[in-house]
Design a protein around this motif. Structure first.
Motif, mmCIF file in Angstrom:
data_model
loop_
_atom_site.group_PDB
_atom_site.id
_atom_site.type_symbol
_atom_site.label_atom_id
_atom_site.label_comp_id
_atom_site.label_asym_id
_atom_site.label_seq_id
_atom_site.Cartn_x
_atom_site.Cartn_y
_atom_site.Cartn_z
ATOM 1 N N VAL A 137 11.999 16.484 -2.331
ATOM 2 C CA VAL A 137 12.374 16.597 -3.735
ATOM 3 C C VAL A 137 13.525 15.643 -4.041
ATOM 4 N N ILE A 138 13.362 14.850 -5.088
ATOM 5 C CA ILE A 138 14.451 14.047 -5.635
ATOM 6 C C ILE A 138 14.943 14.841 -6.843
ATOM 7 N N ALA A 139 16.133 15.441 -6.719
ATOM 8 C CA ALA A 139 16.647 16.363 -7.729
ATOM 9 C C ALA A 139 16.961 15.652 -9.047
ATOM 10 N N GLU A 140 17.060 16.452 -10.110
ATOM 11 C CA GLU A 140 17.261 15.931 -11.465
ATOM 12 C C GLU A 140 18.506 15.051 -11.576
ATOM 13 N N ASP A 141 19.565 15.387 -10.884
ATOM 14 C CA ASP A 141 20.794 14.601 -10.980
ATOM 15 C C ASP A 141 20.861 13.469 -9.955
ATOM 16 N N ALA A 142 19.783 13.239 -9.220
ATOM 17 C CA ALA A 142 19.758 12.199 -8.189
ATOM 18 C C ALA A 142 19.097 10.930 -8.698
ATOM 19 N N SER A 143 19.577 9.805 -8.193
ATOM 20 C CA SER A 143 19.014 8.505 -8.520
ATOM 21 C C SER A 143 18.814 7.764 -7.205
ATOM 22 N N PHE A 144 17.647 7.146 -7.042
ATOM 23 C CA PHE A 144 17.315 6.467 -5.797
ATOM 24 C C PHE A 144 16.803 5.077 -6.118
ATOM 25 N N SER A 145 17.301 4.089 -5.393
ATOM 26 C CA SER A 145 16.848 2.719 -5.571
ATOM 27 C C SER A 145 16.363 2.204 -4.219
ATOM 28 N N GLY A 146 15.091 1.827 -4.143
ATOM 29 C CA GLY A 146 14.509 1.342 -2.896
ATOM 30 C C GLY A 146 13.095 1.857 -2.745
ATOM 31 N N GLY B 23 8.303 15.343 -12.383
ATOM 32 C CA GLY B 23 8.676 16.451 -13.251
ATOM 33 C C GLY B 23 9.020 15.982 -14.657
ATOM 34 N N PRO B 24 9.221 16.914 -15.604
ATOM 35 C CA PRO B 24 9.484 16.565 -17.002
ATOM 36 C C PRO B 24 10.671 15.619 -17.207
ATOM 37 N N ASN B 25 11.684 15.698 -16.351
ATOM 38 C CA ASN B 25 12.848 14.812 -16.456
ATOM 39 C C ASN B 25 12.794 13.657 -15.473
ATOM 40 N N GLY B 26 11.728 13.578 -14.693
ATOM 41 C CA GLY B 26 11.593 12.535 -13.683
ATOM 42 C C GLY B 26 11.209 11.196 -14.286
ATOM 43 N N LYS B 27 11.741 10.120 -13.678
ATOM 44 C CA LYS B 27 11.443 8.762 -14.133
ATOM 45 C C LYS B 27 11.240 7.878 -12.908
ATOM 46 N N TYR C 258 0.668 13.665 -10.415
ATOM 47 C CA TYR C 258 0.837 14.586 -11.541
ATOM 48 C C TYR C 258 2.067 14.134 -12.310
ATOM 49 N N VAL C 259 1.885 13.752 -13.577
ATOM 50 C CA VAL C 259 2.986 13.177 -14.346
ATOM 51 C C VAL C 259 3.324 14.056 -15.541
ATOM 52 N N SER C 260 4.545 14.602 -15.530
ATOM 53 C CA SER C 260 5.089 15.313 -16.692
ATOM 54 C C SER C 260 6.244 14.521 -17.285
ATOM 55 N N GLY C 261 6.811 13.601 -16.518
ATOM 56 C CA GLY C 261 7.904 12.737 -16.955
ATOM 57 C C GLY C 261 7.359 11.366 -17.311
ATOM 58 N N SER C 262 8.019 10.301 -16.821
ATOM 59 C CA SER C 262 7.563 8.955 -17.175
ATOM 60 C C SER C 262 7.462 8.052 -15.947
ATOM 61 N N VAL C 263 6.456 7.179 -15.994
ATOM 62 C CA VAL C 263 6.206 6.197 -14.944
ATOM 63 C C VAL C 263 5.994 4.859 -15.616
ATOM 64 N N GLU D 236 -7.334 10.039 -5.494
ATOM 65 C CA GLU D 236 -8.163 11.083 -6.087
ATOM 66 C C GLU D 236 -7.894 11.223 -7.586
ATOM 67 N N THR D 237 -6.976 12.131 -7.992
ATOM 68 C CA THR D 237 -6.805 12.463 -9.412
ATOM 69 C C THR D 237 -5.458 12.036 -9.960
ATOM 70 N N LEU D 238 -5.481 11.362 -11.103
ATOM 71 C CA LEU D 238 -4.289 11.100 -11.906
ATOM 72 C C LEU D 238 -4.308 12.122 -13.028
ATOM 73 N N HIS D 239 -3.284 12.986 -13.074
ATOM 74 C CA HIS D 239 -3.202 14.033 -14.098
ATOM 75 C C HIS D 239 -1.944 13.786 -14.912
ATOM 76 N N ILE D 240 -2.132 13.433 -16.183
ATOM 77 C CA ILE D 240 -1.012 13.210 -17.089
ATOM 78 C C ILE D 240 -0.897 14.436 -17.979
ATOM 79 N N HIS D 241 0.174 15.188 -17.771
ATOM 80 C CA HIS D 241 0.396 16.410 -18.547
ATOM 81 C C HIS D 241 0.815 16.065 -19.970
ATOM 82 N N ASP D 242 0.900 17.071 -20.849
ATOM 83 C CA ASP D 242 1.174 16.818 -22.266
ATOM 84 C C ASP D 242 2.504 16.116 -22.516
ATOM 85 N N SER D 243 3.477 16.239 -21.623
ATOM 86 C CA SER D 243 4.762 15.553 -21.790
ATOM 87 C C SER D 243 4.829 14.261 -20.976
ATOM 88 N N GLY D 244 3.754 13.908 -20.266
ATOM 89 C CA GLY D 244 3.759 12.759 -19.365
ATOM 90 C C GLY D 244 3.443 11.447 -20.043
#
Length: 132
Positions: free
Chosen positions: A18-27, A54-58, A69-74, A82-90
């Motif tokens: 898990v990459i938590a909501e307040d975490a930022s990772f570069s690499g 997740g909804p706040n994930g980028k 599974y995308v609820s945030g942004s990519v 297999e499956t790309l699932h874009i949720h209503d907030s994704g």
């Protein structure tokens, strides 16, 4: 005498990083298990398991995964076995290739798509479509 490889494979596929909501990772991230992103990642993700944004994930780069599974942004190219699932907030901005795609009513995909066949015929599903 006993073969534990199938048990070890199952354990690897069930583990989630898990990459938590307040975490930022570069690499770049390369992993066998699944990944859940609530924070921000700038770099390529190559995952043999599932990736959940997740909804706040980028994520701002390429993603390769078994399922996505995308609820945030990519932003970047997405390649899903297999499956790309874009949720209503994704939101996915970039080209995508997958076997199956599910886009919920308010989910967005801006880019080109390429669908591959897997063992069964690939299909497209739009959930909660409003009728006129």
């Amino acid at each position: 005498m006993f073969n534990n490889s199938s048990k070890q494979e199952k354990i690897k596929s069930d583990v989630t990083t898990v990459i938590a909501e307040d975490a930022s990772f570069s690499g770049d991230i390369v992993m066998e298990a699944s990944l859940h992103v609530d924070g921000t990642i700038q770099g390529k993700i190559e995952c043999r398991g599932d990736v959940t944004i997740g909804p706040n994930g980028k994520v701002g780069s390429e993603i390769k995964a078994r399922n996505l599974y995308v609820s945030g942004s990519v932003e970047g190219h997405v390649s899903v076995d297999e499956t790309l699932h874009i949720h209503d907030s994704g939101k996915v901005s970039g080209d995508a290739d997958m076997a199956t795609i599910i886009i919920e009513e308010n989910g967005r995909l801006n880019g080109t798509t390429k669908m591959r066949k897997k063992e069964s015929e690939a299909d497209v599903t739009i959930l909660n479509q409003k009728s006129n």
